[in-house]
Design a protein around this motif. Structure first.
Motif, PDB file in Angstrom:
ATOM      1  N   LEU A 146      -3.235 -11.825   4.380  1.00 52.54           N
ATOM      2  CA  LEU A 146      -1.898 -11.472   4.834  1.00 52.54           C
ATOM      3  C   LEU A 146      -0.904 -11.809   3.729  1.00 52.54           C
ATOM      4  O   LEU A 146      -0.903 -12.925   3.192  1.00 52.54           O
ATOM      5  N   GLU A 147      -0.050 -10.843   3.374  1.00 50.32           N
ATOM      6  CA  GLU A 147       0.895 -11.037   2.285  1.00 50.32           C
ATOM      7  C   GLU A 147       2.253 -11.494   2.807  1.00 50.32           C
ATOM      8  O   GLU A 147       2.637 -11.188   3.948  1.00 50.32           O
ATOM      9  N   TRP A 189       6.154 -10.989   1.997  1.00 48.49           N
ATOM     10  CA  TRP A 189       7.152 -10.207   1.287  1.00 48.49           C
ATOM     11  C   TRP A 189       8.530 -10.828   1.492  1.00 48.49           C
ATOM     12  O   TRP A 189       8.707 -11.746   2.292  1.00 48.49           O
ATOM     13  N   ILE A 212       3.247   2.879   6.109  1.00 51.17           N
ATOM     14  CA  ILE A 212       3.291   1.552   6.723  1.00 51.17           C
ATOM     15  C   ILE A 212       4.382   1.568   7.791  1.00 51.17           C
ATOM     16  O   ILE A 212       5.526   1.956   7.507  1.00 51.17           O
ATOM     17  N   GLY A 264       6.987  -0.331   9.656  1.00 47.80           N
ATOM     18  CA  GLY A 264       7.735  -1.563   9.406  1.00 47.80           C
ATOM     19  C   GLY A 264       8.375  -2.075  10.683  1.00 47.80           C
ATOM     20  O   GLY A 264       9.304  -1.455  11.213  1.00 47.80           O
ATOM     21  N   ALA A 317       3.518  -3.639   8.785  1.00 47.89           N
ATOM     22  CA  ALA A 317       4.065  -4.855   8.169  1.00 47.89           C
ATOM     23  C   ALA A 317       5.254  -5.299   9.008  1.00 47.89           C
ATOM     24  O   ALA A 317       6.011  -4.463   9.515  1.00 47.89           O
ATOM     25  N   THR A 345       8.660  -6.279   8.743  1.00 47.74           N
ATOM     26  CA  THR A 345       9.557  -6.051   7.611  1.00 47.74           C
ATOM     27  C   THR A 345      10.886  -6.795   7.715  1.00 47.74           C
ATOM     28  O   THR A 345      11.689  -6.738   6.789  1.00 47.74           O
ATOM     29  N   ALA A 380       1.341 -12.505  13.380  1.00 49.43           N
ATOM     30  CA  ALA A 380       0.718 -11.474  12.550  1.00 49.43           C
ATOM     31  C   ALA A 380      -0.770 -11.750  12.359  1.00 49.43           C
ATOM     32  O   ALA A 380      -1.604 -10.831  12.433  1.00 49.43           O
ATOM     33  N   VAL A 426      -2.447  -5.375  10.059  1.00 52.04           N
ATOM     34  CA  VAL A 426      -1.144  -5.935   9.709  1.00 52.04           C
ATOM     35  C   VAL A 426      -1.225  -6.454   8.276  1.00 52.04           C
ATOM     36  O   VAL A 426      -2.040  -7.334   7.970  1.00 52.04           O
ATOM     37  N   ARG A 427      -0.374  -5.911   7.415  1.00 54.26           N
ATOM     38  CA  ARG A 427      -0.490  -6.186   5.990  1.00 54.26           C
ATOM     39  C   ARG A 427       0.363  -7.366   5.513  1.00 54.26           C
ATOM     40  O   ARG A 427      -0.024  -8.073   4.579  1.00 54.26           O
ATOM     41  N   ALA A 428       1.562  -7.545   6.118  1.00 56.94           N
ATOM     42  CA  ALA A 428       2.497  -8.499   5.518  1.00 56.94           C
ATOM     43  C   ALA A 428       3.525  -8.961   6.536  1.00 56.94           C
ATOM     44  O   ALA A 428       3.753  -8.318   7.567  1.00 56.94           O
ATOM     45  N   THR A 467       7.610 -10.162   6.209  1.00 50.84           N
ATOM     46  CA  THR A 467       8.741 -10.147   5.279  1.00 50.84           C
ATOM     47  C   THR A 467       9.775 -11.184   5.693  1.00 50.84           C
ATOM     48  O   THR A 467      10.309 -11.123   6.806  1.00 50.84           O
TER      49      THR A 467
END
Length: 760
Positions: A14-15, A17, A260, A262, A330, A332, A354, A364-366, A368
């Motif tokens: 998981l990133e 941002w 993606i 958001g 993501a 966002t 997440a 789920v990528r990220a 923010t």
């Protein structure tokens, strides 16, 4: 339903941002520009600060209204230098082209030229920067349409369904055309389409309204994915607006599904509707049009403020989005305007939510961290410049912007390091009993278990803060506000810990294992100190120095207090932190010596110079005594030639706790700002409180017969940051809260009645 065998373990990590709050919204003919308010428009050096937070992707503005406000022929592309600098720093920008805006003045959300105009701008940007991979042509099209064309808050200030849907269509069409124009220069460009995602719950009487809102929340994404046709659940509603059917079906034939999804999620995103508005605060009252044409009064309030069982948070909403679209997601925007520990708790809960959604198969990528530089005036939906500021990982009230505890949490999350902040182990306000703004509502609509509140990642046992000064105004205020903010503490008397006795201090530290110590004790009798020097220095100098040495050994953060009386009053401007100290009396010398000795022993200690306390929780501060005496028709004397800067104790304590959580160090000046004589201070409070001040007696300092010499001018200012509200604001809140406190004790002065009685 979309199914997936993917698990959190099989996915990339998981990133984390980041994002810059960059709203440029229009209210009638005035534009409100967050980039000017937060100063980022003039600080390219912020980009390195963003990169230092551990992020490798950032939502970054390249706004149509700013670059080409007077048309493409006069566009100023110098801002794109920042995109190239981000690339050099290893941070990938998600270029945002319109953020709650309605475009330059020649267009609007409902103008026929809006979509083509934004597309022209998007194509020109992509031609200049073909390397940009991610784009958000329009941020939150559904939300922006609601506030601009359904609620009438932003331009064009409409309040009808046809204009609302037209605004949604125009923004979504602008997104489709913009991505076409962008992909002419970069065929691999990706669309990150953001919008608010919440959920509405209700009493059974309003089920049809809640069902409608819960379907409407998907509308912008549904348009872009080509899902809106005659079988869509909202087709009857959409057709009833009178918009040409061809416009509604255009997206079916011209889909542009996000690469993606958001999801922007706030504590206000989940709502509770109740047909019994009388149970709720007036701010929540409104009306709604039902299918039968009636317009009943209802309450619309944050679910967190009403539901007995809190909602489970963002994880189930992410699962809903995954099951509806099957597209990568993501979060966002993750931000909370709150005290620092709750900002940390909110981010951690979103992060855990997440991860939980990923474990359940959602891609789920990220997450923010939104508002890296904070945000201005969202408490009034950015309809006025009121100076209300919510800090983020960087606090722009300092020059240069100061890192808060959120910055440290970001680095730990980004690097998968252990989370070190003790306050994370407490529940956020939205999970605590004191969250309610009404009698709690039991409902069938919400799941009854909370599986992701952040504390699964850190535990729920919080080490305490030790607070000295159990019998003093400041110590008791810290205890009271730590209770309010769910921060663990131990309030220590001298018997519990004698701060001037190293062995006593050591025993207390070993027993309680604190992460911080707040020294709110000390010798405060300025005149008596002239003949009680030894005791004054023991409590004000030896004690803080002893604490500093112990805190340095145990890696404990220390907060201790100093005074404006370290200065001699020889200047006519307020003193700042770097001014040379020259105390005139014994008390001032004890504080000046303490500053030096504390920082020698623990350079990381936080020392707060402050002045002239007043507050609602003690009966002996200057303003309380002045108002009581004047209200009873008694004379009250106050120096007319000694200028100070008063400090409202609740404001001081809240700010000190934020700075303590931030691990700030060094000397800070904290007051409510306004230089004022004691006599004028009493007069101002009396005027605001409606108290007859005719018996106020302005005195010279000689007439006061002080044993200790006082500086004629000891007002404080800060070169580090201005955090506390104005004196007028503080006094107004003091008068209200002191009256409430006193009424609770059965001895309330009725300032409102006094105001009536004092009116000629």
């Amino acid at each position: 339903m979309i199914t997936s065998n993917a698990t959190d373990m099989a996915m990339p990590p998981l990133e984390l941002w980041g994002g810059v709050e960059c709203t440029v919204n229009r209210v009638r003919d005035e534009y409100f520009n967050q980039l000017e308010r937060n100063g980022h428009a003039e600080r390219m050096c912020d980009l390195a600060r963003f990169a230092s937070l551990g992020i490798r992707v950032i939502r970054y503005p390249v706004l149509w209204e700013r670059v080409a406000p007077d048309g493409m022929e006069q566009a100023d592309w110098s801002w794109t230098e920042r995109l190239a600098e981000l690339q050099k720093l290893g941070v990938e920008p998600i270029a945002g082209l319109c953020h709650h805006g309605s475009g330059p003045r020649h267009t609007s959300l409902v103008s026929p030229c809006f979509a083509e105009g934004l597309a022209e701008y998007a194509g020109a940007l992509a031609q200049r920067c073909p390397w940009i991979k991610y784009y958000t042509p329009v941020n939150e099209p559904l939300t922006t349409a609601r506030f601009s064309a359904l609620y009438g808050v932003w331009y064009p200030h409409a309040r009808d369904d046809r204009t609302f849907i037209q605004a949604v269509i125009n923004q979504c069409k602008a997104t489709v055309l913009s991505m076409r124009a962008i992909r002419e220069h970069n065929p691999d460009a990706l669309l990150v389409q953001t919008d608010d995602l919440g959920k509405t719950y209700s009493t059974p009487e309003l089920d049809e309204v809640a069902e409608f809102y819960n379907e409407r929340r998907w509308l912008a994404w549904d348009f872009l994915c080509g899902k809106v046709d005659r079988q869509h659940k909202l087709w009857s509603y959409l057709a009833s607006t009178g918009i040409d059917e061809a416009e509604l079906l255009w997206f079916r034939d011209n889909p542009c599904p996000p690469d993606i999804i958001g999801v922007n999620y706030y504590v206000t995103s989940e709502r509770w509707l109740d047909h019994r508005p009388e149970r709720y605060p007036e701010r929540s009252h409104g009306d709604i049009t039902l299918k039968d044409g009636t317009r009943p009064k209802i309450a619309d309030i944050e679910a967190a403020r009403a539901l007995a069982t809190p909602t489970p948070g963002v994880a189930p909403l992410l699962q809903e989005a995954w099951e509806r679209y099957g597209l990568p997601i993501a979060i966002t925007e993750a931000h909370l305007g709150a005290h620092r520990e709750d900002q940390l708790r909110w981010l951690l809960e979103i992060w855990e939510g997440a991860k939980q959604a990923r474990a359940n198969g959602a891609d789920v990528r990220a997450v923010t961290v939104w508002a890296l530089l904070g945000s201005f005036d969202w408490n009034c939906l950015v309809t006025a410049c009121r100076g209300y500021y919510e800090p983020g990982p960087l606090d722009v009230r300092s020059t240069p912007p100061r890192q808060t505890a959120l910055a440290r949490l970001m680095r730990e999350l980004a690097a998968s390091r252990p989370l070190t902040q003790q306050v994370l182990r407490g529940k956020g306000w939205w999970r605590r009993p004191e969250r309610f703004a009404c009698p709690p509502v039991a409902t069938r609509a919400c799941p009854t278990s909370i599986t992701a509140d952040g504390r699964n990642l850190v535990g729920n046992t919080m080490d305490p803060i030790l607070i000295t000064g159990a019998t003093g105004t400041l110590g008791r205020a810290f205890a009271r506000i730590c209770d309010e903010r769910n921060i663990a503490y131990r309030l220590m008397s001298r018997q519990d810990m004698d701060i001037a006795d190293p062995e006593s201090v050591e025993r207390a530290i070993v027993c309680h294992r604190p992460w911080a110590i707040i020294n709110a004790s000390g010798y405060v009798r300025v005149d008596e100190a002239e003949r009680d020097r030894e005791r004054c220095f023991r409590e004000n100098t030896v004690g803080p120095a002893t604490l500093a040495a112990a805190c340095a050994r145990h890696d404990i953060h220390l907060l201790t207090f100093s005074s404006d009386l370290v200065f001699d009053g020889g200047r006519e401007l307020p003193y700042v932190e770097s001014d040379t100290v020259r105390p005139l009396n014994i008390y001032g010398r004890s504080k000046a010596d303490a500053e030096r000795e504390v920082l020698e022993r623990q350079p990381g200690a936080l020392i707060v110079r402050t002045s002239s306390f007043f507050g609602p929780w003690d009966q002996y501060n200057f303003i309380t005594q002045a108002l009581r005496a004047l209200g009873e028709g008694k004379p009250f004397g106050a120096p007319r030639d000694i200028t100070v800067s008063p400090t409202y104790v609740p404001d001081l304590v809240h700010t000190c706790l934020d700075l303590l959580v931030d691990k700030e160090c060094g000397i800070w000046h904290l007051t409510n700002g306004q230089p004022i004589t004691w006599a004028d201070f009493a007069l101002k409070a009396a005027d605001l409180g409606g108290v007859d001040a005719s018996r106020l007696e302005p005195l010279s300092s000689e007439q006061c017969r002080f044993a200790a010499p006082r500086p004629a001018f000891s007002a404080l200012h800060s070169e580090r940051a201005i955090f506390l509200p104005t004196l007028d604001d503080a006094l107004s809140r003091y008068l209200l809260q002191w009256e409430q406190e006193a009424r609770t004790l059965g001895a309330a002065p009725d300032f409102n009645q006094r105001r009536v009685n004092a009116t000629p």
